[in-house]
Design a protein around this motif. Structure first.
Motif, mmCIF file in Angstrom:
data_model
loop_
_atom_site.group_PDB
_atom_site.id
_atom_site.type_symbol
_atom_site.label_atom_id
_atom_site.label_comp_id
_atom_site.label_asym_id
_atom_site.label_seq_id
_atom_site.Cartn_x
_atom_site.Cartn_y
_atom_site.Cartn_z
ATOM 1 N N GLY A 219 0.769 -1.234 0.000
ATOM 2 C CA GLY A 219 0.000 0.000 0.000
ATOM 3 C C GLY A 219 0.797 1.279 0.000
ATOM 4 N N GLU A 220 2.130 1.207 0.009
ATOM 5 C CA GLU A 220 2.910 2.429 0.069
ATOM 6 C C GLU A 220 4.295 2.230 -0.544
ATOM 7 O OE1 GLU A 220 3.416 3.627 4.119
ATOM 8 O OE2 GLU A 220 4.119 1.659 4.764
ATOM 9 N N TYR A 221 4.973 3.358 -0.747
ATOM 10 C CA TYR A 221 6.348 3.361 -1.236
ATOM 11 C C TYR A 221 7.256 3.843 -0.109
ATOM 12 C CZ TYR A 221 4.082 3.689 -5.877
ATOM 13 O OH TYR A 221 3.311 3.489 -6.990
ATOM 14 N N ARG A 237 7.878 8.114 3.335
ATOM 15 C CA ARG A 237 6.893 7.120 2.908
ATOM 16 C C ARG A 237 5.800 7.845 2.129
ATOM 17 N NH1 ARG A 237 6.252 2.224 5.888
ATOM 18 N NH2 ARG A 237 8.328 1.528 6.494
ATOM 19 N N TRP A 238 5.351 7.226 1.054
ATOM 20 C CA TRP A 238 4.265 7.786 0.256
ATOM 21 C C TRP A 238 3.218 6.703 0.015
ATOM 22 C CZ3 TRP A 238 3.875 12.853 -0.976
ATOM 23 C CH2 TRP A 238 5.045 13.627 -0.934
ATOM 24 N N PRO A 239 1.935 7.032 0.146
ATOM 25 C CA PRO A 239 0.898 6.033 -0.164
ATOM 26 C C PRO A 239 0.828 5.788 -1.673
ATOM 27 C CG PRO A 239 -0.109 8.158 0.308
ATOM 28 C CD PRO A 239 1.362 8.303 0.611
ATOM 29 N N GLN A 240 0.597 4.559 -2.045
ATOM 30 C CA GLN A 240 0.384 4.274 -3.462
ATOM 31 C C GLN A 240 -0.974 4.820 -3.891
ATOM 32 O OE1 GLN A 240 1.196 0.267 -4.788
ATOM 33 N NE2 GLN A 240 2.636 -0.094 -3.114
ATOM 34 N N THR A 242 -4.613 5.246 -5.400
ATOM 35 C CA THR A 242 -5.737 4.317 -5.570
ATOM 36 C C THR A 242 -6.404 4.551 -6.917
ATOM 37 O OG1 THR A 242 -7.321 5.853 -4.585
ATOM 38 C CG2 THR A 242 -6.112 4.396 -3.086
ATOM 39 N N LEU A 267 2.947 9.082 -8.279
ATOM 40 C CA LEU A 267 2.294 9.859 -7.241
ATOM 41 C C LEU A 267 1.273 10.745 -7.937
ATOM 42 C CD1 LEU A 267 5.010 11.153 -4.739
ATOM 43 C CD2 LEU A 267 3.322 9.356 -4.385
ATOM 44 N N ASN A 339 6.201 -1.661 10.690
ATOM 45 C CA ASN A 339 6.165 -1.586 9.235
ATOM 46 C C ASN A 339 7.405 -2.195 8.616
ATOM 47 O OD1 ASN A 339 3.687 -0.346 9.108
ATOM 48 N ND2 ASN A 339 4.549 1.711 9.259
#
Length: 340
Positions: A219-221, A237-240, A242, A267, A339
């Protein structure tokens, strides 16, 4: 790669051919081979002159399009050969054509392939962008040995071939070192993230031993840097994104599809503008500085969902990026232990 490097690589490819009479002045065929190779190494980038509906489509579709495909290389080689034969009329066509074909493949297609932007070498059969991620688009340590060899060949024409081939050998050795570093540092990041789905490392600005990385997590990078002799340093951290990251009206726009197809670690962000339009930013984390994306495509949609403007935002000028790169690093980002 940049055009200076393409041309210098083309000259070096031309030097791979043994002269008609070693030690004697260059024959017309010798000169035509060198000219044809230099031209063949440069001609694919004439696609920069092609029109496009906006700068995003130009960067992603017009440039590095069919002129950079394997099936088109004979056309490039024939054009370079025709020009070289016009200049040196007594040259033999066969050697000029053969080495021009070799040059367009090695000095242009391969040189673009080893950068991070990506080249669609299998057009028109596949639109996929292939890349090896060995160097930045501009890498002085690839260019300088080739340039030194060319200058040496110009000043000492009796050893021109040795000079050009020495520059080529040094550049090739540097590339080999980068390939080894890429494999080593990729493995180091994988070891630091046991549950990682995928890892890729990318060249960093003006650095040999420090590379950027992106780790795909659930779910994230996770993005950061990794260096020889040091553990990977996570910076952000970056969310992938949707499936609903974009407005429905934007998903069918060709410019949006091009930008999303280009981004390997996308992104996506949207923001309303005062006049009722919407700004969409599509970035790719393979281009990040201290964990923050630099290169992004900025699209502005009218209230009815049509495209008003599209541009490429590189995160500032080259000077701005260099100053940011030189700024002392902040404390490393520490993710929650669960994590890891």
């Amino acid at each position: 790669m940049d055009n200076l490097t393409h041309g210098l690589l083309g000259l070096a490819v031309g030097a791979l051919r043994r002269p008609d009479t070693p030690g004697a002045p260059l024959s017309a065929t010798d000169k035509a081979v060198l000219l044809g190779c230099a031209l063949a190494a440069e001609l694919p980038d004439l696609d920069n002159l092609l029109p496009a509906e906006n700068s995003v489509v130009h960067a992603l579709q017009a440039h590095r399009g069919l002129s950079h495909a394997l099936v088109f290389t004979p056309v490039i080689a024939l054009a370079a050969t025709a020009v070289a034969r016009l200049v040196f009329r007594s040259a033999r066509t066969g050697p000029v054509l053969l080495y021009s074909l070799l040059s367009v493949n090695l000095a242009h297609l391969l040189a673009d392939l080893w950068t991070g932007w990506g080249t669609r070498v299998l057009l028109p059969f596949s639109d996929r962008r292939w890349t090896l991620d060995w160097t930045m688009v501009v890498d002085p340590w690839v260019t300088l040995p080739l340039l030194a060899g060319a200058l040496w060949a110009w000043r000492r024409r009796t050893v021109w071939r040795r000079a050009l081939l020495t520059g080529l050998a040094l550049s090739a050795a540097y590339l080999g070192l980068r390939v080894a570093l890429q494999a080593t540092l990729s493995q180091r990041v994988r070891e630091a993230w046991p549950a990682v789905e995928r890892v890729q490392v990318f060249p960093a600005l003006l650095s040999l031993t420090t590379w950027r990385y992106v780790a795909i997590l659930p779910g994230e990078y996770g993005v950061g840097t990794v260096s020889l002799g040091e553990a990977p340093r996570e910076e952000r951290r970056w969310p992938q994104p949707t499936a609903n990251a974009l407005p429905e009206s934007a998903r069918g726009l060709s410019t949006v599809r091009e930008a999303l197809a280009w981004a390997r670690f996308p992104l996506v962000s949207t923001a309303p503008r005062p006049e009722g339009s919407t700004e969409i930013r599509i970035g790719d984390l393979r281009y990040h500085l201290r964990g923050e994306p630099t290169l992004q495509f900025v699209l502005v949609l009218n209230p009815e969902g049509t495209l008003r403007d599209a541009r490429l935002d590189r995160g500032g000028s080259a000077g701005d990026l260099l100053r940011r790169w030189r700024t002392p690093e902040p404390a490393p980002f520490s993710p929650p232990a669960e994590n890891r």
